[in-house]
Write a protein that holds these residues in place. Structure first.
Motif, short mmCIF file in Angstrom:
data_model
loop_
_atom_site.label_atom_id
_atom_site.label_comp_id
_atom_site.label_asym_id
_atom_site.label_seq_id
_atom_site.Cartn_x
_atom_site.Cartn_y
_atom_site.Cartn_z
N LEU A 56 -14.14 2.89 5.55
CA LEU A 56 -13.71 4.25 5.20
C LEU A 56 -12.96 4.36 3.88
O LEU A 56 -13.34 5.18 3.03
N PRO A 57 -11.92 3.58 3.65
CA PRO A 57 -11.20 3.74 2.38
C PRO A 57 -12.08 3.47 1.16
O PRO A 57 -11.97 4.16 0.16
N ASP A 58 -12.94 2.50 1.25
CA ASP A 58 -13.83 2.18 0.13
C ASP A 58 -14.84 3.29 -0.10
O ASP A 58 -15.07 3.71 -1.22
N ALA A 59 -15.42 3.80 0.97
CA ALA A 59 -16.46 4.82 0.84
C ALA A 59 -15.92 6.17 0.39
O ALA A 59 -16.61 6.93 -0.28
N LEU A 60 -14.67 6.47 0.74
CA LEU A 60 -14.14 7.82 0.49
C LEU A 60 -12.86 7.82 -0.34
O LEU A 60 -12.12 8.80 -0.35
N SER A 61 -12.60 6.73 -1.06
CA SER A 61 -11.32 6.59 -1.76
C SER A 61 -11.03 7.71 -2.74
O SER A 61 -9.88 8.12 -2.89
N ASP A 62 -12.02 8.24 -3.42
CA ASP A 62 -11.77 9.31 -4.39
C ASP A 62 -11.89 10.70 -3.78
O ASP A 62 -11.73 11.70 -4.47
N VAL A 63 -12.16 10.76 -2.48
CA VAL A 63 -12.34 12.05 -1.80
C VAL A 63 -11.21 12.32 -0.81
O VAL A 63 -10.71 13.44 -0.72
N VAL A 64 -10.82 11.31 -0.08
CA VAL A 64 -9.80 11.45 0.96
C VAL A 64 -8.51 10.82 0.44
O VAL A 64 -8.48 9.66 0.05
N GLU A 65 -7.45 11.62 0.45
CA GLU A 65 -6.17 11.16 -0.08
C GLU A 65 -5.45 10.20 0.86
O GLU A 65 -4.86 9.22 0.44
N THR A 66 -5.48 10.51 2.16
CA THR A 66 -4.73 9.73 3.14
C THR A 66 -5.59 9.47 4.36
O THR A 66 -6.27 10.38 4.85
N PHE A 67 -5.55 8.25 4.84
CA PHE A 67 -6.24 7.89 6.07
C PHE A 67 -5.19 7.64 7.15
O PHE A 67 -4.20 6.95 6.91
N PHE A 68 -5.41 8.21 8.31
CA PHE A 68 -4.53 7.98 9.44
C PHE A 68 -5.32 7.30 10.54
O PHE A 68 -6.46 7.69 10.81
N GLU A 69 -4.72 6.31 11.15
CA GLU A 69 -5.36 5.61 12.27
C GLU A 69 -4.52 5.82 13.51
O GLU A 69 -3.29 5.70 13.48
N VAL A 70 -5.19 6.14 14.60
CA VAL A 70 -4.53 6.28 15.89
C VAL A 70 -5.04 5.15 16.78
O VAL A 70 -6.23 5.08 17.07
N ASP A 71 -4.15 4.26 17.17
CA ASP A 71 -4.49 3.18 18.08
C ASP A 71 -4.46 3.75 19.49
O ASP A 71 -3.39 3.99 20.05
N VAL A 72 -5.63 3.99 20.06
CA VAL A 72 -5.70 4.66 21.37
C VAL A 72 -5.18 3.77 22.50
O VAL A 72 -4.87 4.29 23.57
N SER A 73 -5.05 2.48 22.26
CA SER A 73 -4.45 1.63 23.29
C SER A 73 -2.94 1.86 23.36
O SER A 73 -2.32 1.61 24.39
N GLU A 74 -2.35 2.35 22.28
CA GLU A 74 -0.92 2.66 22.24
C GLU A 74 -0.66 4.15 22.45
O GLU A 74 0.34 4.52 23.05
N ALA A 75 -1.52 4.99 21.92
CA ALA A 75 -1.33 6.45 21.96
C ALA A 75 -2.34 7.08 22.90
O ALA A 75 -3.19 7.87 22.50
N THR A 76 -2.26 6.72 24.16
CA THR A 76 -3.24 7.23 25.13
C THR A 76 -3.16 8.73 25.30
O THR A 76 -4.17 9.39 25.52
N GLY A 77 -1.98 9.30 25.17
CA GLY A 77 -1.84 10.76 25.29
C GLY A 77 -2.57 11.49 24.17
O GLY A 77 -3.19 12.53 24.40
N VAL A 78 -2.50 10.95 22.98
CA VAL A 78 -3.21 11.56 21.85
C VAL A 78 -4.71 11.46 22.08
O VAL A 78 -5.45 12.42 21.85
N ALA A 79 -5.17 10.33 22.56
CA ALA A 79 -6.60 10.16 22.86
C ALA A 79 -7.05 11.16 23.92
O ALA A 79 -8.12 11.75 23.80
#
Length: 89
Positions: A18-41
């Protein structure tokens, strides 16, 4: 926003692409670890990993669904981000 889990091989591959493919398009990448953030998932109804959602200026645009190929991610991502924002899933 990338919903992933550390033990998921596909998630790790997408996390690298993702960062390589969209580096000039997307300013910030956020990752949600669903094993830790089950409520968000649960809130986002995440059932398949990885799941990638595009937000721009705080508005949901689309879920990225394409092969894990740099060029395809870039083309698809650009098209999705140029389209009008949608309702969140």
């Amino acid at each position: 926003m990338l919903f992933s889990a550390p033990h998921c091989g596909a998630c790790r591959a997408w996390k690298r692409l993702l960062p390589d493919a969209l580096s000039d398009v997307v300013e910030t990448f956020f990752e949600v670890d669903v094993s830790e953030a089950t409520g968000v998932a649960r809130y986002f109804d995440i059932f398949h990993l990885p799941t990638i959602y595009f937000y721009r200026d705080g508005r949901f645009h689309a879920q990225l669904q394409c092969p894990a190929c740099r060029e395809t991610i870039r083309e698809t991502g650009l098209r999705l981000l140029e389209a009008a924002a949608e309702d969140e899933p």
